[in-house]
Every structure is written in C-alpha cells, then in structure tokens.
Motif scaffolding. Structure first.
Motif, PDB file in Angstrom:
ATOM      1  N   SER A 499      17.986  -5.767  -2.534  1.00  0.00           N
ATOM      2  CA  SER A 499      18.238  -4.814  -1.452  1.00  0.00           C
ATOM      3  C   SER A 499      18.150  -5.470  -0.086  1.00  0.00           C
ATOM      4  O   SER A 499      18.499  -4.850   0.924  1.00  0.00           O
ATOM      5  CB  SER A 499      17.239  -3.654  -1.523  1.00  0.00           C
ATOM      6  OG  SER A 499      15.932  -4.110  -1.207  1.00  0.00           O
ATOM      7  N   GLY A 500      17.669  -6.729  -0.063  1.00  0.00           N
ATOM      8  CA  GLY A 500      17.490  -7.402   1.216  1.00  0.00           C
ATOM      9  C   GLY A 500      16.231  -6.974   1.932  1.00  0.00           C
ATOM     10  O   GLY A 500      16.017  -7.311   3.097  1.00  0.00           O
ATOM     11  N   ARG A 501      15.386  -6.242   1.219  1.00  0.00           N
ATOM     12  CA  ARG A 501      14.147  -5.760   1.821  1.00  0.00           C
ATOM     13  C   ARG A 501      13.134  -6.904   1.903  1.00  0.00           C
ATOM     14  O   ARG A 501      12.865  -7.584   0.918  1.00  0.00           O
ATOM     15  CB  ARG A 501      13.590  -4.613   0.966  1.00  0.00           C
ATOM     16  CG  ARG A 501      12.419  -3.886   1.571  1.00  0.00           C
ATOM     17  CD  ARG A 501      12.205  -2.546   0.895  1.00  0.00           C
ATOM     18  NE  ARG A 501      12.139  -2.644  -0.557  1.00  0.00           N
ATOM     19  CZ  ARG A 501      13.029  -2.087  -1.377  1.00  0.00           C
ATOM     20  NH1 ARG A 501      14.065  -1.439  -0.899  1.00  0.00           N
ATOM     21  NH2 ARG A 501      12.894  -2.199  -2.687  1.00  0.00           N
ATOM     22  N   ASP A 502      12.586  -7.129   3.081  1.00  0.00           N
ATOM     23  CA  ASP A 502      11.600  -8.195   3.265  1.00  0.00           C
ATOM     24  C   ASP A 502      10.229  -7.635   2.904  1.00  0.00           C
ATOM     25  O   ASP A 502       9.449  -7.224   3.763  1.00  0.00           O
ATOM     26  CB  ASP A 502      11.634  -8.712   4.701  1.00  0.00           C
ATOM     27  CG  ASP A 502      10.822  -9.990   4.868  1.00  0.00           C
ATOM     28  OD1 ASP A 502       9.967 -10.274   4.010  1.00  0.00           O
ATOM     29  OD2 ASP A 502      11.060 -10.714   5.863  1.00  0.00           O
ATOM     30  N   THR A 503       9.948  -7.639   1.619  1.00  0.00           N
ATOM     31  CA  THR A 503       8.717  -7.024   1.119  1.00  0.00           C
ATOM     32  C   THR A 503       7.475  -7.642   1.718  1.00  0.00           C
ATOM     33  O   THR A 503       6.522  -6.947   2.087  1.00  0.00           O
ATOM     34  CB  THR A 503       8.658  -7.148  -0.414  1.00  0.00           C
ATOM     35  OG1 THR A 503       9.877  -6.666  -0.962  1.00  0.00           O
ATOM     36  CG2 THR A 503       7.491  -6.362  -0.980  1.00  0.00           C
ATOM     37  N   GLU A 504       7.466  -8.978   1.809  1.00  0.00           N
ATOM     38  CA  GLU A 504       6.273  -9.659   2.315  1.00  0.00           C
ATOM     39  C   GLU A 504       5.962  -9.228   3.744  1.00  0.00           C
ATOM     40  O   GLU A 504       4.822  -8.880   4.073  1.00  0.00           O
ATOM     41  CB  GLU A 504       6.448 -11.180   2.252  1.00  0.00           C
ATOM     42  CG  GLU A 504       6.554 -11.742   0.849  1.00  0.00           C
ATOM     43  CD  GLU A 504       7.976 -12.013   0.423  1.00  0.00           C
ATOM     44  OE1 GLU A 504       8.181 -12.967  -0.338  1.00  0.00           O
ATOM     45  OE2 GLU A 504       8.896 -11.278   0.852  1.00  0.00           O
TER      46      GLU A 504
END
Length: 516
Positions: A499-504
């Motif tokens: 999703s391109g989500r920058d989880t960190e």
C-alpha cells in the motif's frame, strides 16, 4: 609513501556485484584525511553492456586456481586491517585451509567463485566484497537471469513485491514458496553464506537479496545460468499453492520496466530532507555521501545548522532522524549530525589502524601507485600502525544549537558504514531511542577507508580489500558481533508494504503522540 585515497569506499547493497540502479545504489564513504587526497574511488563496479565472447564453460587448471588462491589469501592477510575483528587467527586459518583443500581439479569461474564467496564472507566484514571478472560481468548483463519480480523479505519470508513481468499485479503480495522446484528456504540458506556482512548481522543480507540484480546473479551462481523460472506461490488468504512460469529479464530490460512501471521510485529524492508531522520534526538522511549533496546543490553543514536553529525557534520537542537505507558516505557527516544532539565534548573514533607501512599486494590492485604518507602513520604497541590526521579523531566539540527534545532514530539492515558509526555513538551517549530493525553496521566499527580492488591473475575475479580498521569510541554493548538492535522493533506486513504505507514512521509518530 603517499596514498591517493586512503578513505574512499564503495558501498553497494549485496555482494560486490554488477549492481544496477534499479534496486540498489552506490554511495561513497570518505576518510577525508588531507586536501591532497583525491576523491577517486575503486574501479567502477558496473560495466556497460558490450558484445561478449565470454565462455562460462571455460575451465581453469588446478594450478591456476591455486595460484589465484595464494594471491587472494596473501593479500587479505597482508592488507585487511579487520581480518581478526570477529575471529581469531586460528579460526580464519582453518577457513582458508579448508577452502584451498577443495581445489582438487579444474573449475569454471562460477565454480571457483562459489568456492571463494563463503570464505570471503567468513571474514565477517561488510566492506569486503567479491566480484566476477569484468568479462563475466559483461556477459551476465546480457543474460535474462533476473527474476521479473522484486522480492521483499519479512521475518525471513519472501513475498512478491514489485512486478516487472507480463503477469497481472494481482500476484503481488503472494508468498513465494519455491523456484524451479527448490524451496525458498533452501534457496535462501544457500545464498546467505555468499553475502558479506559486518559481524553476524543477517538483516543486511536479507536486504541485499531484495536487490533483483543481486538475487539474479547469486541465484545463477548457485544454480547455473537460469533464464526461466517456475514459481510456486501462495496468494494472501489462500491455502492452495499456485504455479506460474515466467521468463527472466536482462539488466536493461529490468531497468526499462522499473522506470516505466514505478516512475515515482526512479528518483530517490534529495540526499537530506526536513519535514514535519504536526509538531514532530523528521529529518530523512538518505545518504552521507558528499557527491550526492554536491549534485543536489545542498551544503550539508549549512543545512544542519539552519535546521537545528529552526527547531529552536519553533520549540520542537520531538525529532525523528530517519537513516533507513542510508549506506554511509562521509565520516564527518555522521559526526556533524551527532554534534547537534549533545552539549558535551565527545570522542567519535577511538582509533584508525592499518596493518603496515608498506603493502606488496597493492601491485595487483587498481591502486598500484598509491600508498599511505609516512607522516600519517605511527607504529603502535600491538604491531599495527595508527592512521593519524582524521578530523573525527580526538576530542570533538558539540555544535549549537543543541536539540533539547526527545530524539528517535529509524534504521534498518541497509543502515551501514558511516551511518552505523552515527547510530553507535548516539546510542552509547544515550541521546536517542532507536526503532525499526537491527542496523547493518557493526556496533564497534568497521573496516573500510581505503579499499583497493584486487584482481586475481588467472580468473580475473575481483575482491575489494578494506585497509583501515575503524574503532568507535564506544563500549559496553553486547553482543559485540551484531549491529545495533532497536529499542522499538517495528515489523511491517506485506499489506503495509504494497500500500506504500510507511508503517515504521507512522508507528513511531503514534508512539510519540501517545507518550505525550
């Protein structure tokens, strides 16, 4: 004696292979001793594709292979300043002897590389890279050996991350189970020992395998030139494995598809960037490599000074420093960043050492006419020579304005070399908390600086031999053969990645807001 560049190191993700800009980038790490030292690095790794007459079936005699081995071992033992950082001499001698004893008859270059690579990796130094001959490198560029997917490893599991094939993107996120009938676990178990890393750090090795060109070359080294791949995979939510056969891609085809399908990723962005998430400041440092800053027209010291002055004016209380995927660069750049996080004098390097004041093996390298100035050397009491004059040696002064809020550092297995130096010193002085995954750099230092490329006489195989042992002014960290392990481990899911989500970053920002 005079050395033209005792401080330039080329860092590339994975082995010292013919890596491409598609999945990995080279950065330069400067020792910066004197203005008279040039900034030219080792011979370029990447070669332009040419019409190749290379014969991968050509065999070299046992006598030729033994001669090359003798040159390689003698060069490592003479020049590699960190050869015994993680292993005692008897252990390395055993590795060398066992490898030499396996030279029983003729071998192809690939067979010989497959023999040498684990030995080189056993030095446990991430800057000690091997490469095929130039002729082989040119040949491999023309072969369709690259898997038409980028892999992403999460907790040791391989997922299809980016699609360079003619298949639909619906396959992305699938767990890869096997390639050409061999289980992924077995493939990875065969590839990891071929990759050099600091100490016994594995995060950097898994990140190296995420380079499509590195994976393709290592796979072909282990299983032979492979241009067609039968993939068995498991799509999310499914319990039934599916199979598909795909053709491999050449380097140029891979580059072309990457740029066409993922144009937003083709530009890595500026080397350093300041952003805000509400009242949380975020400094993204993509590289410490001075050349990237010159190309971008950014004055790094001035950027830092203006940034920390802005933090003071805005009364910023929380700062995230993102050094994920930062492979290193200028030693001084890491120190300058740390200097804004403390208000006390500090030491950065405890010592820089080389093994001698003269090196015979250099005549077989791309640095045959280079040497270390005698005035930069001082014999020490344990049989080596201290390398003097580096600006990071001795007592260092803090820089104002100091950041007085809470600092968090985001890192991963590609946080290497000069980046690892910064994180080690910041950790030792307790100025930050660390999040992400284990860093790719040894906590107590690395061996890099001057890294001439040795070319073996008969096979043409190339090996970078780092000659300067960096020891950081830190202590008390265990285990000594690992990278910095984060206080806040953060593990994204494949859904996050796709999703391109920058989880960190999002997790860390949420944690900061919650703690307030």
């Amino acid at each position: 004696m005079s050395v033209a560049n005792p401080g330039i190191n080329t860092y590339a993700v994975g082995p010292m292979y013919n890596t491409h800009a598609v999945e990995s980038a080279m950065t330069r790490r400067s020792l910066i001793l004197l203005a008279l030292l040039s900034t030219s690095g080792p011979a370029a790794i990447a070669q332009q594709p040419t019409e190749s007459s290379y014969d991968p079936a050509q065999q070299f005699s046992a006598a030729e292979l033994r001669a090359d081995f003798a040159l390689l071992r003698a060069s490592i033992e003479e020049g590699h300043a960190g050869l015994y950082r993680y292993s005692i001499k008897a252990e390395m001698d055993s590795v060398f002897d066992a490898t030499e004893n396996r030279i029983a008859g003729p071998m192809t270059e690939a067979e010989y590389l497959l023999l040498l690579a684990p030995m080189i990796a056993a030095v446990n130094d991430g800057h000690t890279r091997w490469n095929s001959s130039r002729e082989c490198a040119d040949y491999l560029e023309e072969q369709s050996i690259n898997l038409p997917f980028k892999l992403r490893f999460l907790d040791g599991v391989a997922y299809l991350h980016r699609n360079y094939s003619d298949l639909p993107d619906a396959l992305l996120g699938a767990r890869l189970i096997s390639i050409n009938g061999v289980g992924l676990d077995d493939i990875v178990d065969g590839l990891l020992p071929l990759i050099s890393s600091d100490g016994r750090i594995e995060t950097s090795k898994y990140r190296a395998l995420e380079s499509t060109t590195t994976f393709g070359r290592l796979y072909s080294l282990l299983y032979g030139i492979t241009t067609s791949f039968e993939l068995v995979y498991l799509t999310p939510g499914s319990q039934r494995p599916e199979t598909v056969t795909v053709d491999g891609l050449t380097d140029s085809e891979l580059n072309e598809r990457f740029r066409a399908r993922y144009p937003e990723l083709a530009d890595p962005g500026p080397p350093i960037e300041l952003d805000y998430g509400g009242d949380i400041a975020i400094i993204t440092v993509r590289t410490f490599g001075g050349g990237a800053y010159q190309n971008a027209g950014i004055d790094y010291p001035r950027f830092l000074r203006a940034t920390f002055e802005e933090f003071q004016q805005k009364d910023i209380r929380n700062l995230i420093i993102d050094v994920r995927d930062n492979g290193g660069g200028s030693d001084v750049f890491g120190k300058l960043l740390f200097a804004y996080l403390t208000d006390e004098e500090f030491e950065y390097y405890r010592s820089l050492e080389v093994k001698g004041d003269h090196f015979d093996f250099l005549q077989h390298t791309n640095a045959a006419d280079e040497a270390i100035p005698e005035e930069r050397l001082r014999a020490n009491d344990h049989g080596t020579y201290d390398l003097l004059g580096h600006p990071n040696l001795g007592v260092q002064s803090p820089l104002a304005p100091k950041f007085n809020g809470d600092v968090y550092v985001l890192m991963n297995g590609r946080s290497f070399s000069a980046t690892g130096e910064f994180t080690s010193v910041a950790h030792y002085h307790g100025v930050a908390r660390f999040a992400g995954e284990e860093g790719g750099a040894g906590y107590y230092g690395n061996t890099s600086g001057f890294v001439p490329t040795l070319t073996l006489t008969n096979t043409g195989i190339r090996v970078g031999i780092p000659m300067v042992r960096y020891t950081m002014a830190v202590s008390g960290y265990e285990p000594a053969d690992r990278g910095l392990i984060p206080d806040i481990p953060i593990n994204p899911t494949i859904e996050d990645v796709l999703s391109g989500r920058d989880t960190e970053l999002q997790y860390l920002m949420a944690l900061i807001n919650q703690s307030r």
